[in-house]
Structure formats: structure tokens, C-alpha cells
Design an enzyme around this catalytic site. Structure first.
Site, PDB file in Angstrom:
ATOM      1  N   ASN A 186      15.831   0.505  -8.234  1.00  0.00           N
ATOM      2  CA  ASN A 186      15.177   0.186  -6.913  1.00  0.00           C
ATOM      3  C   ASN A 186      15.425   0.986  -6.210  1.00  0.00           C
ATOM      4  OD1 ASN A 186      17.391  -1.580  -7.743  1.00  0.00           O
ATOM      5  ND2 ASN A 186      17.912  -1.457  -5.439  1.00  0.00           N
ATOM      6  N   GLY A 242      17.373   5.599  -5.351  1.00  0.00           N
ATOM      7  CA  GLY A 242      18.194   6.556  -6.071  1.00  0.00           C
ATOM      8  C   GLY A 242      17.994   7.142  -7.587  1.00  0.00           C
ATOM      9  N   SER A 299      28.698  11.519 -15.919  1.00  0.00           N
ATOM     10  CA  SER A 299      29.467  11.990 -14.271  1.00  0.00           C
ATOM     11  C   SER A 299      29.988  13.124 -14.757  1.00  0.00           C
ATOM     12  CB  SER A 299      29.341  10.651 -13.149  1.00  0.00           C
ATOM     13  OG  SER A 299      30.569  11.741 -12.213  1.00  0.00           O
ATOM     14  N   TYR A 306      36.421   4.526 -10.425  1.00  0.00           N
ATOM     15  CA  TYR A 306      35.486   5.035 -10.745  1.00  0.00           C
ATOM     16  C   TYR A 306      35.087   6.552 -12.094  1.00  0.00           C
ATOM     17  CZ  TYR A 306      30.939   7.531  -9.803  1.00  0.00           C
ATOM     18  OH  TYR A 306      29.652   8.216 -10.368  1.00  0.00           O
ATOM     19  N   GLY A 361      18.005   5.964 -10.127  1.00  0.00           N
ATOM     20  CA  GLY A 361      16.781   4.949 -10.964  1.00  0.00           C
ATOM     21  C   GLY A 361      15.689   5.427 -10.765  1.00  0.00           C
ATOM     22  N   GLY A 421      19.053  -0.430 -12.468  1.00  0.00           N
ATOM     23  CA  GLY A 421      19.314  -0.230 -11.480  1.00  0.00           C
ATOM     24  C   GLY A 421      18.230   0.942 -10.542  1.00  0.00           C
TER      25      GLY A 421
END
Length: 301
Positions: free
Chosen positions: A23, A25, A146, A171, A27, A21
């Protein structure tokens, strides 16, 4: 240690780092800092066009490879080709994640989409890359937790949340599962004498593109909610610091967990974070590990 910042990242030349990931945020910030300090960074992304644009922005020594964590076939193909091209991997940052607050959705393999993407895809990826990681000196696997894991609970009788589905708890469950995986991975690595370290981090409340995407299903109201949520979040550059410390600080030990030091671990400087009781429970770790092996077909340690 107090006041850790990215200025403390040591030279990364000669290291191969894989960031899922990468690309956008967290990451993107993580990949950028690793490349800026000299690492060869593999941007493992679902959208390769977005990955190529990110690589252009990052500069440095990067490459882009397609990886869809919601598809075990994609995970296996990615890992096989990567292990051939990079028989030694120094760092795996399991950063990619998704949150969708609409109706229940499933992955290509029939898994509840949050669990399938955020945890099971990374479980399979890590197991398939454990050989190249073990071939490195002091390799690390960094899992992205998280603060939502603290209020979540894993229902092993309904792991795919087929009964009474609610998106926000789904989530949270996926992030608890991710956290349990990281803790149990540490236990198993240490028990076998593996040189690989498993470290966890969480970004607190951080401004990323996941927030607006999560509310897309609510239309205009969703956009209003997303904008309001952004007001209480910290910048993504700050939010990425816990995982960057977990990835690069030479004093980090396997099993450590990093997050923000501010109120309720929502923001602020990097410090050691607290696991929930369920995340730290060895019995939960063993049960989830067995379930993940059965679901993914990937068996290790």
C-alpha cells in the site's frame, strides 16, 4: 545487462503476484508496475483501508487482503485462504518491513518486532505458500534485503535482542536474517530440485515512508532528522527497480542478489549486489533456518 529499467518488464498477463506491504513505498511501486504489465496482483497489507486506496490508485487487476506479519495467526489465516483461492502463485514479493528506532517492542507472538515482522513473518508465509508456488511454472520468491545487513551480526544466544537492546542494530539484524533466509532458501530449493527460485534485492538509500516513521519517537527533533535523511536518498521509483528486476527479468537465476550500482550500493542503476560474509555463510543459514522453524512452527524443505 546494464541500464535495466521497468520498460524491460515482460508481459505479466496470466501471472498471480503477491506483494506484501503493497500500500505504500517500494511495495506500492512494485505492485503498480506488476499490474501495469498485466499481472493479477494481491496487495497483502495490514491496513486494508490503505490497501483499497492503493488498489484504486494502481488500477488494473488487483485485490486487497489483510496480512499482519507480526502475527503468526494472521499469516496462517492469510496463507490458507489465499492458497484456496489461488492454487497457483507465480510470484511472492516479501517486501513489507518496519523500522522503529524507539524502545524495544515485541510482536503478537513475543518476538522482537523487527525480527518478527521483517524475517519470521515472511519465513512462515513463504513456507505456507510453497505448494502454490511450486505449482507455477518458474515461480519466484523475492526477499527484500538492505545495505544495513552488511554491518550486522546475528547473536544466536540472544536472537530476540533482550540484552542491551538498541533499535538500529536490531533493524540491521532483522535485515541480515532476511538476507540469510533468502540465500538459504535458494540452497534448499536447488537441493530438492524445486522449480521455485529465491532471489534477493535491496533498494540502497531510498525515499520511503519508513524514514519519518522510524523517528516518530523523537518528536520535533525526529522530524528534522527524518527530513535531513531524505536529502541523501533516491526516489522510490528508482529504489524499487532491483526488486522489480529480481521479480520479472527472465534471465534471473535463483540465488542472485540485486541492488544499486552507485557508491557503496546506495543509489543508481540496477546491478548485482554483494552479500556480506555472514549472509553467505552456510552454517549461519542452517542455524537460522532451524531457529526459524522452531519459532514459527512452519517446517519445509
Amino acid at each position: 545487462m546494464t541500464g535495466w529499467t521497468t520498460d524491460r518488464i515482460p508481459d505479466q498477463h496470466g501471472r498471480v503476484a503477491v506483494v506484501t506491504g503493497a500500500n505504500s513505498g517500494l511495495g506500492l511501486v512494485t505492485a503498480t508496475e506488476l499490474a501495469r504489465h498485466g499481472a493479477h496482483v494481491v496487495l497483502a497489507v495490514r491496513d486494508t483501508a490503505a490497501g483499497q486506496e492503493a488498489a484504486r490508485r494502481i488500477g488494473g487487476d488487483t485485490e486487497v487482503r489483510e496480512l499482519d506479519l507480526a502475527s503468526l495467526a494472521s499469516v496462517r489465516a492469510f496463507a490458507a485462504k489465499l492458497a484456496t483461492d489461488h492454487p497457483v502463485i507465480d510470484l511472492l514479493v516479501n517486501n513489507a518491513g518496519m523500522v522503529l528506532l524507539g524502545p524495544r517492542r515485541t510482536s503478537a507472538d513475543g518476538f522482537e518486532l523487527h525480527l518478527g515482522t521483517n524475517m519470521l513473518g515472511h519465513f512462515a508465509l513463504t513456507g505456507l505458500l510453497l505448494g502454490p508456488l511450486a505449482a507455477a511454472r518458474g515461480a519466484r520468491v523475492v526477499g527484500l534485503s538492505s545495505i544495513t545487513h552488511k554491518n550486522a551480526h546475528l547473536d544466536f544466544d540472544d536472537l530476540m535482542f533482550e540484552r542491551g537492546y538498541r533499535a538500529a542494530p536490531a533493524y540491521g539484524r532483522s535485515k541480515l536474517a532476511t538476507t540469510v533466509f533468502g540465500v538459504e532458501l535458494d540452497r534448499r530449493l536447488r537441493a530438492t530440485g524445486s522449480p521455485v527460485a529465491s532471489v534477493l534485492a535491496h533498494p540502497g538509500l531510498t525515499r520511503t515512508n519508513l524514514t519519518p516513521r522510524a523517528w516518530e519517537h523523537r518528536g520535533r527533533l525526529g522530524r528534522v532528522i527524518a527530513r535531513a535523511g531524505l536529502l541523501v536518498t533516491q526516489p522510490v521509483e528508482q529504489g524499487a527497480q532491483p526488486q522489480l528486476r529480481a521479480a520479472t527479468d527472465p534471465d534471473v537465476r535463483s540465488g542472485q542478489f540485486f541492488g544499486p550500482a552507485g557508491p557503496w550500493e546506495t543509489r543508481g542503476r540496477v546491478t548485482e549486489a554483494r552479500l556480506s560474509r555472514e549472509a553467505a555463510d552456510p552454517d549461519v543459514g542452517r542455524r537460522l533456518w532451524a531457529a526459524a522453524e522452531d519459532l514459527t512452527g512452519v517446517r519445509y524443505l
